[in-house]
Structures are given as C-alpha cells and as structure tokens.
Design an enzyme around this catalytic site. Structure first.
Site, PDB file in Angstrom:
ATOM      1  N   ARG A 252       0.841  -1.187   0.000  1.00  0.00           N
ATOM      2  CA  ARG A 252       0.000   0.000   0.000  1.00  0.00           C
ATOM      3  C   ARG A 252       0.875   1.236   0.000  1.00  0.00           C
ATOM      4  NH1 ARG A 252      -4.467  -1.307  -1.749  1.00  0.00           N
ATOM      5  NH2 ARG A 252      -5.481   0.510  -0.848  1.00  0.00           N
ATOM      6  N   GLU A 281      -1.883   8.882  -5.403  1.00  0.00           N
ATOM      7  CA  GLU A 281      -1.997   8.302  -6.732  1.00  0.00           C
ATOM      8  C   GLU A 281      -3.138   8.977  -7.489  1.00  0.00           C
ATOM      9  OE1 GLU A 281      -2.358   4.063  -6.415  1.00  0.00           O
ATOM     10  OE2 GLU A 281      -0.395   3.813  -5.468  1.00  0.00           O
ATOM     11  N   HIS A 300       1.272   1.152  -9.866  1.00  0.00           N
ATOM     12  CA  HIS A 300       0.279   0.357  -9.136  1.00  0.00           C
ATOM     13  C   HIS A 300      -0.332  -0.714 -10.051  1.00  0.00           C
ATOM     14  CE1 HIS A 300      -2.736   0.567  -5.546  1.00  0.00           C
ATOM     15  NE2 HIS A 300      -2.479  -0.684  -5.909  1.00  0.00           N
TER      16      HIS A 300
END
Length: 551
Positions: A252, A281, A300
């Site tokens: 994370r 993000e 990601h």
C-alpha cells in the site's frame, strides 16, 4: 429512509432474508466485465459510475443495493448515508483502507473483498521487482536504448545465500517467501499476528520486532495494510537498518516515507528499491522516488493481469449475489462467516436461531439484559458465529433496533446486552439443538429449535414444554390450567372471530397442572379476541407471535 425500506433491506442482508432479484449495483471504479456479466445474468441492474465526480457519485448511489469499488473510491460516512438501501460494498481487491468499515458495520452494510483473487499476480510482481532492482534491469534497458553499452558499469546482486525479510506474512507475503525461498534465500519475517508454529511450517524465522527483520535482511518486501500504526512506519531510522539492501513495496502507498527512501538510495545507504504504490496516486511528478536513479517504479500494476482482473471481478460479483440471495458472504470483513464446506451444515440453524430469538423476545416482552445461545449435538463442533449473530438479530427484531447479522453484536455491546455462547456434545432426542434464552434480569424465556429431516424446521420446546411447533406466520402461545374444555373454548373463540387454526401443538407439565399450547393461525388475532381469552380464569397467559411479517 422510511421504516419499510429499512426493514426490506435488512431482510436481504444475510442468511434469514428472502431471495431477491433486480437489485441495483453501482460500479465506481473500473473492473473486468466478467463479474458484471455475472451480475446481469443473475437479474441485477449494473450502473457504471466510473467517471462520476463526488457529487455525481452521491446521487448515483441513492438507490444502490451494492457498490463495487477499488482503491479510487472513498467509502465514508457521507457516501454510506447517501445510499440508504445499501446491502454490501464489494472491494475488487484486497486493501480496504479506503472504506470506513466501522461506519458500514454501524449501518448493517457488509464489506467484502477479494483477498485471494490477485494474490498470485501481486506476489509475482513483487518477485519481478526484486529481480529488476537487484539486477538493475530497467537501467540497463534504458541505457542500451539510448545507445550506450553499459556492460561494465552495471553490477547486480544475486539472491543465493541472501536473506529475505518479509513484513506481513499473509497470503501474498507467504507466496513471495515461497518463490524467493526456492532461490536458496534465508527467510525472516515480522508479523505480530503469526504464530511460531505457522512460521515453522513455512520455513521462516519469526522475529519479535521490525528492526530485527530489517537488520537481518538483504531484501525486505512489504505486505501489510495501511493503518494508523503502519502510516509511514518505514522511516529514515528503519531504512538505515537495511544497509546495503533493497526495499520492495507492492503493498500500500503511505507505508514508506518516500523522501527518506529516495535519500537512502541516493546516499547509497541502500543499493536500490522498487515501488509499485505511492502515498498519492496518480503520483505527483515531483515525487522524489521518480528522480532517484536506483529506485524502480511502476504505476500500481501488481494486480493487473488478465487472470487477476477476471478473478477479482467474478469473486466480488459472486459475493454480492450471495448477499442478495440469502447465502453466506465468504470474504466479508465485518460479518460473521464460515467456510463454504461448513456452511451447508449450519445453514438451517441460521433461520432457526433467528426465529427462536424472535419468539423468545416476544414472549419476554419489555427489555432484554442478557442473551444466551446454546448449541447441543453435532453442531457444537462447528464454527457458529453466523448462527449466533442471526439469533441476536431475531432477539432484537421485536425491539425495532434495526439489527442484522452484521451489526447485531455491536448493537448488543452498545445497548449493554450480555451475550453468551455455549456448546455441548451431550444431547437427547435430537441430532442438533439450538437454544435461545433471553432475560430481563427478573424473568427468563427459553426457546429451543432444531431441523427435522426434509428441510423441516421446528420449535421443539418453549419454557421446557415439548411442542414441536411449525415456526411460521402468526402463532398464538397460550399457557392455561390443564382442565377439560379449555382447548375447545379457545377454538370456539377463534371461530367467533373468524380466525382459522392451521395447526396446534400442546404439552403439559403434569396432569392438572399447567399446559402450554402453540396455535398456528391463518391471520392475526385481534386485541378483542386476546382480551376475551385472557378474561377466562383458566387461561394464565396469551402471547401473539408474528414471524415473517405474518405471511
């Protein structure tokens, strides 16, 4: 939300409700079409709101029964309050830090994720980034693309004989450890929730603190959720413990102090790092990790494989359908659950426990101070959390506390109701028996139920009287003196008020003592009818029990 719609929603949340169709599912982040197709095939409406801004999203969820989200949607109190019909939030992935689980639980909303569907993909990406960082593959690629033959300038690290440190030895952490352990790496792990026995089974040395894990490791891979405790917990001091090592983060964003990591690599405290997740993000172009030469970054994408996307989407769709169709939600993070292999055994007792709770509470009347659920027979060997939650749901239903299997235990705690669960293998007469006992401190009511062959639920005892009553619709429970003519009198009064008796179950404590009779009725008895019965001195007590809304 009006009381009627609230009750309809609660009825469909967990085992004990009615099978539903035509529910509204709102999808707020992009997911694979495979799961959405499955929802549509099940008869549910799917609305895509992937491009909606916050205000548009709040409008879109107004009549939603389910949400499908990924990490891009924040499910907070505001969003939950905007969706009064909501039954379930499905997180298409593992992490749930973008969902206020406590707020969802308070509102009786299931939160489910897909913890297994992208495990392999994420683990493989973590391994790939480990190789890329250790062998400087992206640097060599870019230099060669730029026309520079950097063979003599790039010096990598091998894995053989090195130590891998795993922070968080859950599903993904175990998969990474297994794969890199096959390269003859030593394995150490920090996970305060893992037992020593399980660590030994995995061939991992379990250390007591994270500093020791970083000190011993040449490579550290992170696999923990984002919580208040793990927020930026990999800081400058901890990174210094990983001297001449590599840090890999596919877990994370926000676990690592990004500025400290960039500086540790640039100052050659670390040989390198690889990061797939970021604090913000999409990542800010000025993020220091983007400028650090020996930090490899990916956007990601650890879980982004065709198989993983399909598996996650199908898993969430199946759990939403299960919630709608009165089945167990296998990956609910805030609801009692049981394994799919166990659930067929305990499923009949979910409804029996709820019904026994409703009957017991209506017989008790007033308030409740304690609830005890006892399991006897073969069922005592099973995990019965979902049955206990359903029993509490039944107890609280007559009190209109708007409880369901998700929030029942929390409501009990908030209202000061003591809940006890007990089990015994010893039993007479039945294979299994579920007993619900409620007390207001002065009086206690006990109702016992079981499942007969052929899907035939029965209430078999009330206050110790053997009755074998069918738990359905309207029931009238009568305690009276055991004298000739009483049952006939009750039947005649029912006839006068045009109330048909569908079934009758009678037992007595002793000849000439008290008897208890349960009548199944085709319609609800009026207050006038009940008052007339109570006026007869042979009748001790009458209680109208309403189940399934009297249907």
């Amino acid at each position: 939300m009006d009381a009627g719609s609230r009750e309809r929603r609660l009825a469909s949340v967990m085992p004990g409700g009615e099978v539903t169709s035509g529910m509204n599912v709102v999808v707020t982040d992009a997911v694979d079409d495979a799961g959405l197709a499955r929802l549509r095939q099940a008869g549910h409406d799917v609305e895509l709101a992937t491009d909606a801004d916050r205000e548009e999203l709040l409008e879109a969820v107004a009549d939603a029964h389910a949400l499908i989200v990924r990490s891009g949607t924040t499910v907070d109190e505001e969003l939950l309050d905007a969706a009064p019909e909501l039954v379930i939030v499905g997180r298409a992935g593992i992490g749930i830090d973008n969902i206020d689980v406590e707020a969802a639980t308070d509102r009786g909303v299931v939160v489910a994720n897909a913890p297994d569907s992208n495990v392999r993909a994420t683990a493989e990406h973590a391994v790939a980034l480990s190789f890329a960082a250790a062998r400087k593959i992206p640097q060599g690629h870019m230099q060669l693309k730029d026309g520079y033959w950097a063979k003599g300038d790039i010096l990598g690290s091998e894995f053989n004989g090195k130590t891998l440190g795993v922070v968080g030895l859950g599903r993904i952490g175990q998969e990474v450890a297994k794969r890199l352990g096959n390269l003859e790496m030593d394995l150490v792990a920090y996970d305060p929730y893992l037992s020593e026995e399980r660590a030994r089974q995995l061939g991992v040395e379990l250390v007591e603190d994270i500093e020791t894990c970083f000190q011993k490791a040449d490579f550290v891979t992170l696999h923990t959720p984002k919580t208040a405790e793990t927020d930026n917990f990999v800081d400058e001091e901890l990174l210094a413990e990983l001297e001449d090592g590599y840090l890999i983060n596919c877990a994370r964003g926000g676990l690592v102090d990004e500025q400290a990591l960039a500086e540790a690599v640039e100052d050659e405290i670390l040989y390198g790092a690889a990061v797939d997740v970021f604090d913000e993000e999409p990542v800010d172009p000025d993020n220091p990790l983007l400028a650090a030469e020996n930090v490899i970054v990916t956007p990601h994408i650890a879980a982004n494989t065709e198989s993983a996307k399909q598996n996650v989407s199908i898993s969430i769709a199946d759990q939403i359908i299960a919630a709608f169709d009165d089945e167990i939600v296998t990956n609910a993070v805030n609801a009692p659950s049981s394994g799919e292999d166990i659930y067929p055994t305990i499923r009949p007792y979910v409804r029996i426990a709820e019904t026994a709770g409703k009957i017991a509470m209506q017989l008790l009347g007033g308030h409740v101070e304690s609830v005890e659920i006892t399991y006897a027979g073969e069922i005592a060997e099973e995990t019965v959390d979902v049955v206990t939650a359903s029993a509490l749901q039944g107890v609280f239903a007559p009190l209109e506390w708007q409880a369901n299997a998700i929030n029942a235990e929390r409501i009990a705690e908030e209202r000061g109701v003591e809940v006890t669960e007990s089990k015994t293998r010893q039993i007479e007469d039945f294979n299994n028996l579920v007993t619900v006992e409620v007390s207001d401190g002065d009086h206690t009511v006990t109702v016992e139920g079981t499942q007969f062959a052929g899907d035939d639920p029965r209430i078999v005892r009330i206050q110790g009287y053997r009755v074998e009553a069918i738990p359905h619709g309207h029931m009238l429970v009568v305690r009276n003196r055991d004298e000739p003519g009483v049952i006939g009198y009750i039947g005649s009064i029912m006839g006068e008020y045009d109330v048909n008796i569908a079934g009758m179950f009678n037992n007595r404590e002793s000849r000439g003592g008290e008897a208890l009779t349960v009548y199944n009725l085709d319609s609800a008895p009026s207050e006038e009818l009940l008052a007339e019965l109570r006026g007869d001195d042979r009748i001790v007590e009458t209680t109208h029990i309403s189940l399934d809304n009297g249907e």
